[in-house]
Design a protein around this motif. Structure first.
Motif, PDB file in Angstrom:
ATOM      1  N   VAL A  34       0.839  -1.204   0.000  1.00  0.00           N
ATOM      2  CA  VAL A  34       0.000   0.000   0.000  1.00  0.00           C
ATOM      3  C   VAL A  34       0.871   1.251   0.000  1.00  0.00           C
ATOM      4  N   SER A  35       1.849   1.298   0.898  1.00  0.00           N
ATOM      5  CA  SER A  35       2.728   2.464   0.991  1.00  0.00           C
ATOM      6  C   SER A  35       3.544   2.634  -0.290  1.00  0.00           C
ATOM      7  N   GLN A  36       4.023   1.544  -0.849  1.00  0.00           N
ATOM      8  CA  GLN A  36       4.820   1.623  -2.068  1.00  0.00           C
ATOM      9  C   GLN A  36       3.991   2.161  -3.230  1.00  0.00           C
ATOM     10  N   TRP A  37       2.729   1.708  -3.314  1.00  0.00           N
ATOM     11  CA  TRP A  37       1.863   2.211  -4.387  1.00  0.00           C
ATOM     12  C   TRP A  37       1.631   3.713  -4.228  1.00  0.00           C
ATOM     13  N   ILE A  38       1.404   4.147  -2.996  1.00  0.00           N
ATOM     14  CA  ILE A  38       1.180   5.582  -2.747  1.00  0.00           C
ATOM     15  C   ILE A  38       2.409   6.393  -3.127  1.00  0.00           C
ATOM     16  N   LEU A  39       3.577   5.957  -2.681  1.00  0.00           N
ATOM     17  CA  LEU A  39       4.812   6.699  -2.953  1.00  0.00           C
ATOM     18  C   LEU A  39       5.122   6.746  -4.446  1.00  0.00           C
ATOM     19  N   ASN A  40       4.766   5.710  -5.168  1.00  0.00           N
ATOM     20  CA  ASN A  40       5.044   5.667  -6.604  1.00  0.00           C
ATOM     21  C   ASN A  40       4.039   6.469  -7.431  1.00  0.00           C
ATOM     22  N   ASN A  41       2.918   6.835  -6.823  1.00  0.00           N
ATOM     23  CA  ASN A  41       1.861   7.533  -7.575  1.00  0.00           C
ATOM     24  C   ASN A  41       1.510   8.894  -6.979  1.00  0.00           C
ATOM     25  N   LEU A  42       2.408   9.471  -6.205  1.00  0.00           N
ATOM     26  CA  LEU A  42       2.116  10.772  -5.590  1.00  0.00           C
ATOM     27  C   LEU A  42       1.850  11.852  -6.623  1.00  0.00           C
ATOM     28  N   ASP A  43       2.542  11.806  -7.767  1.00  0.00           N
ATOM     29  CA  ASP A  43       2.319  12.821  -8.807  1.00  0.00           C
ATOM     30  C   ASP A  43       0.877  12.802  -9.298  1.00  0.00           C
ATOM     31  N   ILE A  44       0.320  11.608  -9.429  1.00  0.00           N
ATOM     32  CA  ILE A  44      -1.079  11.496  -9.870  1.00  0.00           C
ATOM     33  C   ILE A  44      -2.026  11.919  -8.749  1.00  0.00           C
ATOM     34  N   ILE A  45      -1.713  11.521  -7.518  1.00  0.00           N
ATOM     35  CA  ILE A  45      -2.558  11.858  -6.371  1.00  0.00           C
ATOM     36  C   ILE A  45      -2.646  13.373  -6.180  1.00  0.00           C
ATOM     37  N   TYR A  46      -1.564  14.084  -6.508  1.00  0.00           N
ATOM     38  CA  TYR A  46      -1.530  15.526  -6.304  1.00  0.00           C
ATOM     39  C   TYR A  46      -2.202  16.320  -7.422  1.00  0.00           C
ATOM     40  N   ILE A  47      -2.627  15.668  -8.508  1.00  0.00           N
ATOM     41  CA  ILE A  47      -3.240  16.406  -9.618  1.00  0.00           C
ATOM     42  C   ILE A  47      -4.478  17.197  -9.180  1.00  0.00           C
ATOM     43  N   PRO A  48      -5.432  16.602  -8.416  1.00  0.00           N
ATOM     44  CA  PRO A  48      -6.583  17.401  -7.971  1.00  0.00           C
ATOM     45  C   PRO A  48      -6.178  18.629  -7.159  1.00  0.00           C
ATOM     46  N   TYR A  49      -5.133  18.497  -6.346  1.00  0.00           N
ATOM     47  CA  TYR A  49      -4.658  19.650  -5.580  1.00  0.00           C
ATOM     48  C   TYR A  49      -4.086  20.722  -6.511  1.00  0.00           C
ATOM     49  N   ASN A  50      -3.293  20.301  -7.482  1.00  0.00           N
ATOM     50  CA  ASN A  50      -2.632  21.257  -8.379  1.00  0.00           C
ATOM     51  C   ASN A  50      -3.626  22.026  -9.246  1.00  0.00           C
ATOM     52  N   VAL A  51      -4.687  21.348  -9.688  1.00  0.00           N
ATOM     53  CA  VAL A  51      -5.675  22.038 -10.528  1.00  0.00           C
ATOM     54  C   VAL A  51      -6.801  22.648  -9.693  1.00  0.00           C
ATOM     55  N   GLY A  52      -6.826  22.358  -8.399  1.00  0.00           N
ATOM     56  CA  GLY A  52      -7.821  22.935  -7.500  1.00  0.00           C
ATOM     57  C   GLY A  52      -7.249  24.111  -6.738  1.00  0.00           C
ATOM     58  N   MET A  53      -6.611  23.827  -5.619  1.00  0.00           N
ATOM     59  CA  MET A  53      -6.017  24.885  -4.806  1.00  0.00           C
ATOM     60  C   MET A  53      -4.879  25.586  -5.536  1.00  0.00           C
ATOM     61  N   GLY A  54      -4.200  24.858  -6.418  1.00  0.00           N
ATOM     62  CA  GLY A  54      -3.081  25.460  -7.138  1.00  0.00           C
ATOM     63  C   GLY A  54      -3.497  26.526  -8.130  1.00  0.00           C
ATOM     64  N   LEU A  55      -4.774  26.556  -8.515  1.00  0.00           N
ATOM     65  CA  LEU A  55      -5.295  27.563  -9.446  1.00  0.00           C
ATOM     66  C   LEU A  55      -6.465  28.337  -8.822  1.00  0.00           C
ATOM     67  N   MET A  56      -6.510  28.380  -7.509  1.00  0.00           N
ATOM     68  CA  MET A  56      -7.663  28.947  -6.809  1.00  0.00           C
ATOM     69  C   MET A  56      -7.922  30.407  -7.166  1.00  0.00           C
ATOM     70  N   SER A  57      -6.884  31.197  -7.309  1.00  0.00           N
ATOM     71  CA  SER A  57      -7.083  32.618  -7.597  1.00  0.00           C
ATOM     72  C   SER A  57      -7.754  32.831  -8.949  1.00  0.00           C
ATOM     73  N   LEU A  58      -7.468  31.971  -9.903  1.00  0.00           N
ATOM     74  CA  LEU A  58      -8.152  32.045 -11.197  1.00  0.00           C
ATOM     75  C   LEU A  58      -9.652  31.855 -11.024  1.00  0.00           C
ATOM     76  N   TYR A  59     -10.021  30.838 -10.255  1.00  0.00           N
ATOM     77  CA  TYR A  59     -11.444  30.563 -10.037  1.00  0.00           C
ATOM     78  C   TYR A  59     -12.109  31.700  -9.262  1.00  0.00           C
ATOM     79  N   VAL A  60     -11.417  32.223  -8.268  1.00  0.00           N
ATOM     80  CA  VAL A  60     -11.983  33.302  -7.448  1.00  0.00           C
ATOM     81  C   VAL A  60     -12.243  34.537  -8.303  1.00  0.00           C
ATOM     82  N   SER A  61     -11.308  34.874  -9.193  1.00  0.00           N
ATOM     83  CA  SER A  61     -11.493  36.055 -10.045  1.00  0.00           C
ATOM     84  C   SER A  61     -12.732  35.901 -10.918  1.00  0.00           C
ATOM     85  N   VAL A  62     -12.969  34.694 -11.411  1.00  0.00           N
ATOM     86  CA  VAL A  62     -14.133  34.444 -12.266  1.00  0.00           C
ATOM     87  C   VAL A  62     -15.425  34.510 -11.457  1.00  0.00           C
ATOM     88  N   ILE A  63     -15.440  33.878 -10.287  1.00  0.00           N
ATOM     89  CA  ILE A  63     -16.675  33.805  -9.493  1.00  0.00           C
ATOM     90  C   ILE A  63     -17.050  35.170  -8.927  1.00  0.00           C
TER      91      ILE A  63
END
Length: 440
Positions: free
Chosen positions: A62-91
């Motif tokens: 389980v731990s090995q799978w998580i460590l090997n796929n952290l880049d994929i796991i972080y995608i929702p964070y990168n396109v969510g909180m990582g672009l939050m100011s863009l969304y806020v300006s629009v809303i």
């Protein structure tokens, strides 16, 4: 004495709070920050898997799978909180345009391009630097969207537009109408950027950071935080929802959460305690003012009416909702409950902030959904001390509310004896219902 204080609050504070709540710019900011809640929750969820290897060790599948796929796991964070100011300006642009009943697509496009004019930078290889697209650009996004929509409105009012013949299709006419507006908006924010870069040698978002540094820094001060919690209780005591302050506090807490997450990912100590998760799990534990003690004593009361109130308020309180007890007991505008709710409730509500500030409990990197008391606090930082802090809050609430409840129970009982009635309804309420002749 209380009557004079109540009159003062109703004369000065209530109208001010109502104006703040209805003010279109503050309302647009508040709605935008509320809309960001799912992104905060999802972005925070992305950090939980990374904590699992630390809890169960790295030498397992389980731990090995998580460590090997952290880049994929972080995608929702990168396109969510990582672009939050863009969304806020629009809303923000969307809601402000709706308030003015002006063209929403045009306003949204102007708000977004205004933000980009202030924040876009390029990397050495020609790519776009997204440094200010996350929470670091929140205040710039608010400023850009609000001003862009106001410029749009001003241009329409002064008729700085290109009018096409009526025979031209509406979507074509609107495109030409936007040309002079776009020139004015883009030119205005281009000038701001040039001035900031050439005169102050910094990007516009950093100007806002420097100007707001005292306010932002004060939110990480436990004394200021205790005052803020008392202010929340004071507002609610007079029937004003504390959310009127969220346009000021929410951007700060969101920015702090993002910095905690970045530190957590980098293995660096998290330092901010004023974040959305703890604000809900500790600051508003069992509801604003930590009112669980009153709910419990009502539930254990020999007075039938108070016992019913406690029964109705118990389950909501366990999920951080205390409107039933606020308006059922009531706490609102009840001078007997001013001290335990406003003063003691504010202090007890700030204990989570103090615990994090003093290092007793870890700072937060997660904003969980409403999952109930104790569990919500634990999920914010995965620290078992959070359960201890919540338990201390609950015990203190029970102790603090007891003498004031007994005083109120005695007074409540005397009032019931005078009317020979133990009902929740007053005689006036019953007369109104009888007049309505509602037979089902």
């Amino acid at each position: 004495m209380f009557d004079k204080f109540e009159a003062f609050m109703n004369k000065y504070l209530t109208p001010l709070a109502n104006k703040m709540d209805k003010q279109v710019h503050l309302s647009a900011v508040k709605k935008a920050m509320v809309a960001m809640t799912p992104l905060l929750i999802i972005g925070s969820f992305c950090l939980i898997p990374e904590a699992i290897p630390n809890m169960i060790g790295e030498n397992n599948p389980v731990s090995q799978w998580i460590l090997n796929n952290l880049d994929i796991i972080y995608i929702p964070y990168n396109v969510g909180m990582g672009l939050m100011s863009l969304y806020v300006s629009v809303i923000i642009a969307y809601h402000l345009a709706n308030s003015y009943k002006q063209d929403v697509p045009g306003s949204v496009s102007m708000g977004l391009i205004a933000f980009l004019m202030m924040t876009v930078q390029y990397t050495e290889d020609g790519g776009i630097d997204t440094t200010y697209f996350g929470t670091k650009g929140l205040f710039a996004a608010m400023f850009a969207s609000l001003i862009a929509v106001e410029l749009y409105r001003w241009c329409k009012k002064k008729k700085f537009t290109i009018r096409m013949p009526e025979s031209v299709p509406d979507f074509v006419s609107r495109s030409f109408e936007m040309i002079p507006i776009s020139v004015i908006v883009i030119g205005f924010f281009l000038i701001i950027r040039i001035l900031c870069v050439n005169v102050f040698n910094t990007m516009p978002p950093l100007i806002f950071t420097n100007l707001l540094a005292p306010l932002v820094g004060s939110m990480d001060n436990p004394f200021a935080y205790t005052f803020l919690k008392m202010l929340h209780c004071l507002l609610f005591f007079f029937g004003i929802h504390p959310s009127v302050l969220s346009p000021i506090t929410s951007p700060i807490s969101t920015q702090f959460l993002a910095e905690n997450i970045a530190n957590y990912q980098a293995g660096v100590e998290m330092t901010h305690f004023f974040t959305p998760g703890p604000e809900s799990a500790f600051g508003n534990f069992t509801g604003t003012g930590v009112t669980f003690g009153l709910v419990l004593w009502c539930l254990l009361s020999k007075n039938k009416a108070l016992k019913q109130i406690g029964g109705v308020a118990l389950i909501p309180a366990l999920f951080g909702i205390n409107e039933p007890i606020l308006f059922g007991a009531p706490i609102v505008l009840n001078p007997v409950f001013f001290i335990p709710y406003v003063i003691c409730g504010g202090i007890i509500g700030s204990l989570g902030g103090w615990a994090q500030y003093l290092g007793i409990m870890s700072c937060s990197f997660f904003t969980p959904p409403y999952v109930g008391v104790f569990l919500e606090g634990y999920l914010t930082n995965m620290d078992f001390m959070s359960i201890v802090v919540n338990a201390v809050q609950m015990i203190l609430s029970i102790i603090v509310w007891y003498p004031f409840f007994k005083m109120y129970e005695q007074r409540y009982g005397k009032q019931a004896e005078k009317t020979n009635d133990n009902s929740l309804l007053t005689k006036e309420d019953e007369d109104i219902l009888n007049d309505l002749d509602l037979d089902f």
